[in-house]
Design a protein around this motif. Structure first.
Motif, PDB file in Angstrom:
ATOM      1  N   ASN A   5      -2.657 -47.992  34.264  1.00 36.88           N
ATOM      2  CA  ASN A   5      -2.464 -49.343  33.736  1.00 36.88           C
ATOM      3  C   ASN A   5      -3.045 -49.492  32.337  1.00 36.88           C
ATOM      4  OD1 ASN A   5      -1.709 -52.225  34.128  1.00 36.88           O
ATOM      5  ND2 ASN A   5      -3.926 -52.532  33.989  1.00 36.88           N
ATOM      6  N   TYR A   6      -4.231 -48.927  32.126  1.00 34.14           N
ATOM      7  CA  TYR A   6      -4.922 -49.089  30.837  1.00 34.14           C
ATOM      8  C   TYR A   6      -4.737 -47.886  29.910  1.00 34.14           C
ATOM      9  CZ  TYR A   6      -7.166 -53.261  32.711  1.00 34.14           C
ATOM     10  OH  TYR A   6      -7.410 -54.516  33.244  1.00 34.14           O
ATOM     11  N   ASN A   7      -3.892 -46.923  30.346  1.00 37.47           N
ATOM     12  CA  ASN A   7      -3.635 -45.725  29.536  1.00 37.47           C
ATOM     13  C   ASN A   7      -4.949 -45.069  29.118  1.00 37.47           C
ATOM     14  OD1 ASN A   7      -2.058 -43.810  28.240  1.00 37.47           O
ATOM     15  ND2 ASN A   7      -2.001 -44.962  26.315  1.00 37.47           N
ATOM     16  N   THR A   8      -5.770 -44.818  30.127  1.00 37.28           N
ATOM     17  CA  THR A   8      -7.080 -44.235  29.878  1.00 37.28           C
ATOM     18  C   THR A   8      -7.323 -43.118  30.882  1.00 37.28           C
ATOM     19  OG1 THR A   8      -9.417 -44.752  29.597  1.00 37.28           O
ATOM     20  CG2 THR A   8      -8.282 -45.864  31.392  1.00 37.28           C
ATOM     21  N   ALA A   9      -8.457 -42.477  30.792  1.00 37.07           N
ATOM     22  CA  ALA A   9      -8.847 -41.444  31.771  1.00 37.07           C
ATOM     23  C   ALA A   9     -10.357 -41.541  31.940  1.00 37.07           C
ATOM     24  CB  ALA A   9      -8.430 -40.058  31.302  1.00 37.07           C
ATOM     25  N   LEU A  10     -10.789 -42.489  32.730  1.00 39.49           N
ATOM     26  CA  LEU A  10     -12.223 -42.740  32.886  1.00 39.49           C
ATOM     27  C   LEU A  10     -12.926 -41.543  33.516  1.00 39.49           C
ATOM     28  CD1 LEU A  10     -12.388 -46.432  34.173  1.00 39.49           C
ATOM     29  CD2 LEU A  10     -12.443 -45.571  31.826  1.00 39.49           C
TER      30      LEU A  10
END
Length: 438
Positions: free
Chosen positions: A359-364
């Protein structure tokens, strides 16, 4: 981990669950531990497709996944080409009333009608126009008129007669007024009279408060009210099947609000309505209708205020005496939802981490070990065994992911340590019971 998820679904999942509510779309991507329940629902849907009708009661503690289950049923049913609708019981609506509260429930159901191409609701106009187009096409073929010419004014009476004839054939109680209003909707649709179309829709959704107003706007002498709304739901069910759908599924959540009705006589009338619907469905008086109620154990089993206070319902809804926690019977009317175990919650949180990143185009930087540490911290907190619900676990997990997303250097262990467990259950149920005893 998850395939075919759409951006709109991901956003709905994350925003809804962070807010503590079940998303309207995309729930199939986060379904864990409910395969037996879903398989039972698919079997029931097949029976309803074949002309039977069914009532199910989904019973579980607060936060145990009842609302999630109903939304999952929606997704499954829409894939099976059902029309579905959701509505919550509230202090202002109920199944039986004489002061407009039942027709408010009816209006909520009609507002939330959904189909696979409009899964978020508001599909009633789409369905009406689809059916009208089917009637236009059939009438043109039967009278050997071209599809272009049939829309001319000279043939409108022919279409009106076809609409009334078809509605009269498939409906029973209230069919004439029901058909007359659909004719008005057709008139507004074919002449692009938006006001007439809206007024017809207003009538069909039960939004006219007085017969005088309906007569002025539409020339119709009756309105949908507390006493006839259920007949209209059955009429719509028959209309949906006539246009090619498998049936009509209606899901009603928060049934604890029926339990909370303060006047015992009114509460009993509502339970009597449930009994009437139950008997209609299982005695074959109605076809292609699937109704689900979701409520707590108190709503079902409390002998003073719950469904078990009404003997005719108690005798129908008591659990199969041969069932146990290990040996389940999913064919019976009441399905008790068991809490997700820790392994299932772990899988769910992994899915949510994937969807959050998508959803946030991230990779936590949150590993499986971090998820395990979060769960260990949460489930070992004082009060966790009594009060902790999947809803609270999910919301805290997503809140932590949001903090990490916006503050990448934050200490995850410190965040996990700040978790607190609170009792989210309504505190008025015990008070209601004590008042009832006075």
């Amino acid at each position: 981990m998850i395939s075919n998820i759409k951006p709109k679904e991901a956003t709905s999942i994350i925003n809804s669950l962070t807010g503590g509510v079940v998303p309207k779309i995309g729930v199939q991507h986060i379904a864990v531990g409910r395969s037996e329940e879903v398989n039972a629902a698919i079997t029931s849907l097949e029976e309803v497709k074949n002309g039977h009708s069914i009532v199910k009661f989904w019973i579980g503690d607060f936060g145990s996944g009842k609302s999630f289950m109903l939304h999952l049923l929606n997704t499954v049913a829409m894939k099976q080409k059902f029309v579905v609708a959701n509505a919550d019981f509230t202090p202002d609506n109920r199944l039986y009333s004489n002061d407009g509260k039942s027709v408010i429930l009816y209006s909520a159901i009609m507002d939330n009608i959904a189909i696979q191409t409009k899964p978020e609701g508001g599909a009633l106009p789409t369905l009406l126009e689809k059916w009208i187009e089917q009637v236009i096409t059939k009438t043109a073929e039967e009278n050997r008129i071209s599809l272009t010419d049939i829309r001319n004014e000279q043939y409108r009476d022919l279409i009106r007669n076809s609409i009334m004839k078809t509605v009269n054939e498939i409906t029973e109680v209230g069919g004439f007024d029901f058909g007359s209003v659909i004719v008005k909707y057709y008139d507004g649709y074919i002449t692009h009279d938006e006001l007439l179309r809206r007024n017809a829709l207003k009538w069909l959704k039960g939004e006219y408060a007085t017969k005088t107003e309906a007569r002025q706007d539409l020339g119709i002498r009756e309105i949908i009210n507390d006493s006839n709304y259920y007949d209209m739901l059955k009429n719509f069910c028959k209309l949906f099947v006539n246009m090619g759908y498998s049936g009509f599924m209606i899901n009603m959540d928060e049934a604890i609000n029926l339990y909370k009705i303060s006047t015992s006589a009114v509460r009993e009338k509502n339970y009597e309505k449930i009994l009437s619907i139950y008997n209609d469905c299982f005695q074959g008086k109605v076809s292609n209708l699937f109704i689900n109620f979701a409520g707590t154990k108190e709503f079902l089993e409390n002998e003073r205020r719950g469904l078990f206070s009404y003997q005719a319902l108690k005798s129908r809804l008591e659990s199969n005496k041969f069932e146990s926690l290990e040996i389940r019977d999913y064919a019976q009317p009441v399905i008790k939802l068991q809490p997700l175990d820790h392994n299932e919650i772990f899988v769910l949180l992994k899915k949510l981490k994937f969807i959050f990143d998508f959803n946030y185009n991230t990779a936590l930087n949150v590993s499986d070990d971090d998820i395990s540490a979060f769960m260990e911290e949460m489930f070992n907190k004082p009060g966790a065994s009594e009060f902790l619900t999947p809803r609270e676990v999910i919301r805290d997990f997503l809140n932590i992911l949001n903090i990490i997303r916006q503050n990448p250097q934050v200490d995850k262990k410190r965040l996990f340590g700040e978790i607190e467990i609170s009792d989210e259950r309504p505190n008025d149920l015990a008070i209601l019971d004590s008042i009832e005893e006075l």
